[in-house]
Scaffold this motif. Structure first.
Motif, PDB file in Angstrom:
ATOM      1  N   UNK A 130      50.059  61.369  88.057  1.00  0.00           N
ATOM      2  CA  UNK A 130      51.410  61.753  88.460  1.00  0.00           C
ATOM      3  C   UNK A 130      52.085  60.582  89.163  1.00  0.00           C
ATOM      4  N   UNK A 131      53.337  60.330  88.773  1.00  0.00           N
ATOM      5  CA  UNK A 131      54.185  59.369  89.475  1.00  0.00           C
ATOM      6  C   UNK A 131      55.625  59.860  89.328  1.00  0.00           C
ATOM      7  N   UNK A 132      56.320  59.924  90.465  1.00  0.00           N
ATOM      8  CA  UNK A 132      57.648  60.523  90.468  1.00  0.00           C
ATOM      9  C   UNK A 132      57.571  61.895  89.790  1.00  0.00           C
ATOM     10  N   UNK A 133      58.424  62.163  88.809  1.00  0.00           N
ATOM     11  CA  UNK A 133      58.408  63.477  88.158  1.00  0.00           C
ATOM     12  C   UNK A 133      57.562  63.487  86.888  1.00  0.00           C
ATOM     13  N   UNK A 134      56.953  62.368  86.578  1.00  0.00           N
ATOM     14  CA  UNK A 134      56.172  62.241  85.343  1.00  0.00           C
ATOM     15  C   UNK A 134      54.716  62.613  85.603  1.00  0.00           C
ATOM     16  N   UNK A 135      54.173  63.490  84.765  1.00  0.00           N
ATOM     17  CA  UNK A 135      52.761  63.856  84.844  1.00  0.00           C
ATOM     18  C   UNK A 135      52.163  63.850  83.440  1.00  0.00           C
ATOM     19  N   UNK A 136      50.884  63.512  83.364  1.00  0.00           N
ATOM     20  CA  UNK A 136      50.193  63.557  82.084  1.00  0.00           C
ATOM     21  C   UNK A 136      48.696  63.497  82.333  1.00  0.00           C
ATOM     22  N   UNK A 137      47.920  63.825  81.301  1.00  0.00           N
ATOM     23  CA  UNK A 137      46.467  63.749  81.364  1.00  0.00           C
ATOM     24  C   UNK A 137      45.980  62.568  80.531  1.00  0.00           C
ATOM     25  N   UNK A 138      44.852  62.000  80.933  1.00  0.00           N
ATOM     26  CA  UNK A 138      44.144  61.022  80.120  1.00  0.00           C
ATOM     27  C   UNK A 138      42.758  61.575  79.854  1.00  0.00           C
ATOM     28  N   UNK A 139      42.361  61.622  78.589  1.00  0.00           N
ATOM     29  CA  UNK A 139      41.090  62.230  78.210  1.00  0.00           C
ATOM     30  C   UNK A 139      40.352  61.327  77.216  1.00  0.00           C
ATOM     31  N   UNK A 140      39.047  61.519  77.119  1.00  0.00           N
ATOM     32  CA  UNK A 140      38.258  60.786  76.143  1.00  0.00           C
ATOM     33  C   UNK A 140      36.987  60.232  76.732  1.00  0.00           C
ATOM     34  N   UNK A 141      36.703  58.968  76.443  1.00  0.00           N
ATOM     35  CA  UNK A 141      35.502  58.296  76.924  1.00  0.00           C
ATOM     36  C   UNK A 141      35.902  56.884  77.339  1.00  0.00           C
ATOM     37  N   UNK A 142      34.956  56.135  77.926  1.00  0.00           N
ATOM     38  CA  UNK A 142      35.216  54.744  78.278  1.00  0.00           C
ATOM     39  C   UNK A 142      33.967  53.920  78.021  1.00  0.00           C
ATOM     40  N   UNK A 143      34.113  52.856  77.260  1.00  0.00           N
ATOM     41  CA  UNK A 143      33.001  51.967  76.953  1.00  0.00           C
ATOM     42  C   UNK A 143      32.795  50.964  78.078  1.00  0.00           C
ATOM     43  N   UNK A 144      31.623  50.335  78.126  1.00  0.00           N
ATOM     44  CA  UNK A 144      31.309  49.339  79.138  1.00  0.00           C
ATOM     45  C   UNK A 144      29.859  48.909  79.035  1.00  0.00           C
ATOM     46  N   UNK A 145      29.290  48.336  80.088  1.00  0.00           N
ATOM     47  CA  UNK A 145      27.877  47.956  80.078  1.00  0.00           C
ATOM     48  C   UNK A 145      27.291  47.968  81.475  1.00  0.00           C
ATOM     49  N   UNK A 149      19.800  43.480  85.781  1.00  0.00           N
ATOM     50  CA  UNK A 149      19.599  42.269  86.572  1.00  0.00           C
ATOM     51  C   UNK A 149      20.599  42.151  87.712  1.00  0.00           C
ATOM     52  N   UNK A 150      21.840  42.513  87.461  1.00  0.00           N
ATOM     53  CA  UNK A 150      22.888  42.322  88.473  1.00  0.00           C
ATOM     54  C   UNK A 150      23.271  43.602  89.191  1.00  0.00           C
ATOM     55  N   UNK A 151      22.941  44.755  88.608  1.00  0.00           N
ATOM     56  CA  UNK A 151      23.375  46.017  89.185  1.00  0.00           C
ATOM     57  C   UNK A 151      24.861  46.255  89.020  1.00  0.00           C
ATOM     58  N   UNK A 152      25.479  45.557  88.084  1.00  0.00           N
ATOM     59  CA  UNK A 152      26.912  45.704  87.858  1.00  0.00           C
ATOM     60  C   UNK A 152      27.184  46.576  86.640  1.00  0.00           C
ATOM     61  N   UNK A 153      28.084  47.511  86.828  1.00  0.00           N
ATOM     62  CA  UNK A 153      28.558  48.382  85.767  1.00  0.00           C
ATOM     63  C   UNK A 153      29.962  47.916  85.383  1.00  0.00           C
ATOM     64  N   UNK A 154      30.100  47.376  84.200  1.00  0.00           N
ATOM     65  CA  UNK A 154      31.366  46.819  83.739  1.00  0.00           C
ATOM     66  C   UNK A 154      32.028  47.790  82.777  1.00  0.00           C
ATOM     67  N   UNK A 155      33.163  48.316  83.170  1.00  0.00           N
ATOM     68  CA  UNK A 155      33.944  49.201  82.313  1.00  0.00           C
ATOM     69  C   UNK A 155      34.928  48.341  81.545  1.00  0.00           C
ATOM     70  N   UNK A 156      34.888  48.427  80.237  1.00  0.00           N
ATOM     71  CA  UNK A 156      35.736  47.597  79.384  1.00  0.00           C
ATOM     72  C   UNK A 156      36.099  48.420  78.155  1.00  0.00           C
ATOM     73  N   UNK A 157      36.935  49.422  78.357  1.00  0.00           N
ATOM     74  CA  UNK A 157      37.235  50.353  77.274  1.00  0.00           C
ATOM     75  C   UNK A 157      38.019  49.663  76.168  1.00  0.00           C
ATOM     76  N   UNK A 158      37.886  50.192  74.968  1.00  0.00           N
ATOM     77  CA  UNK A 158      38.613  49.662  73.817  1.00  0.00           C
ATOM     78  C   UNK A 158      39.726  50.647  73.451  1.00  0.00           C
ATOM     79  N   UNK A 181      44.083  51.631  78.186  1.00  0.00           N
ATOM     80  CA  UNK A 181      42.812  50.926  78.353  1.00  0.00           C
ATOM     81  C   UNK A 181      42.488  50.819  79.838  1.00  0.00           C
ATOM     82  N   UNK A 182      41.219  50.566  80.143  1.00  0.00           N
ATOM     83  CA  UNK A 182      40.752  50.537  81.531  1.00  0.00           C
ATOM     84  C   UNK A 182      39.688  49.462  81.682  1.00  0.00           C
ATOM     85  N   UNK A 183      39.827  48.625  82.719  1.00  0.00           N
ATOM     86  CA  UNK A 183      38.862  47.566  83.006  1.00  0.00           C
ATOM     87  C   UNK A 183      38.512  47.581  84.485  1.00  0.00           C
TER      88      UNK A 183
END
Length: 205
Positions: A130-145, A149-158, A181-183
């Motif tokens: 939600x921002x101002x009067x605009x609202x919407x949903x985001x649905x699905x999945x997100x790819x990453x790795x 070794x590093x304990x890092x979870x990298x989200x790099x959706x396509x 997309x989301x990173x």
């Protein structure tokens, strides 16, 4: 173009948090997944580098957190964990602040493993924006790795992982069917310190 209509471009992505995916694939897909140092294993994740994008407009959150439980599983894909809590904090757009409300839980699905990197996705992703009067949903999945070794979870959706739905008062900028997309990069820890591990294998029949 109105503020509301422009805004949605940047807002639409604020959804996802944690992912297991990306990286070189093993010769044979893994079917046995071993979580360490224990199973079930609680985890926490924190990111200070979250970037969201839709149609070239950026949205940023100064902090994103997630927590849940990892468990050893069999199968492919395999739900090796669930994200019981996820939050996006201090999110902004060029058109004003953005509120992101995740609908939980999300699942953590493993697909393949090679050289300490687990491939897969975060499933059951649903978030209300939600921002101002605009609202919407985001649905699905997100790819990453996730790297042991590093304990890092990298989200790099396509493009195509996530989809805009239930758009209201957003004009043509955040239309139903748009693909955000989301990173982000999360530091993942376990209670008491240290990093969780996920190891995939494909034992002979």
């Amino acid at each position: 173009m109105s503020k509301i209509r422009k805004f949605a471009v940047g807002a639409a992505v604020a959804v996802s948090s944690i992912a297991i995916a990306a990286g070189p694939a093993a010769a044979s897909p893994s079917t046995v997944w071993t979580v360490g140092p224990g199973s079930p294993q609680a985890f926490n994740a924190v990111s200070s580098s979250t970037k969201l994008e839709l149609n070239g407009i950026l949205l940023t959150c100064t902090n994103s957190t997630a927590s849940g439980t990892l468990s050893s599983k069999t199968g492919n894909p395999a739900a090796v964990g669930n994200i019981s809590d996820v939050a996006f904090n201090n999110c902004t757009t060029p058109f004003g602040p953005l509120t992101v409300t995740p609908v939980k839980p999300w699942s953590l699905n493993a697909v393949d493993y090679n050289a300490g990197v687990t491939q897969g996705n975060v499933g059951n992703v649903t978030a209300k924006l939600a921002v101002l009067a605009c609202t919407f949903d985001v649905v699905g999945k997100a790819s990453g790795n996730y790297s042991n070794a590093t304990g890092k979870l990298t989200v790099d959706s396509v493009v195509g992982d996530l989809t805009v739905q239930n758009s209201v008062n957003c004009g043509a900028i955040a239309k139903n069917g748009d693909k955000p997309s989301f990173d982000s990069v999360y530091d993942v820890t376990i209670p008491g310190g240290g990093k969780p591990t996920i190891v995939g294998s494909n034992p002979p029949a």
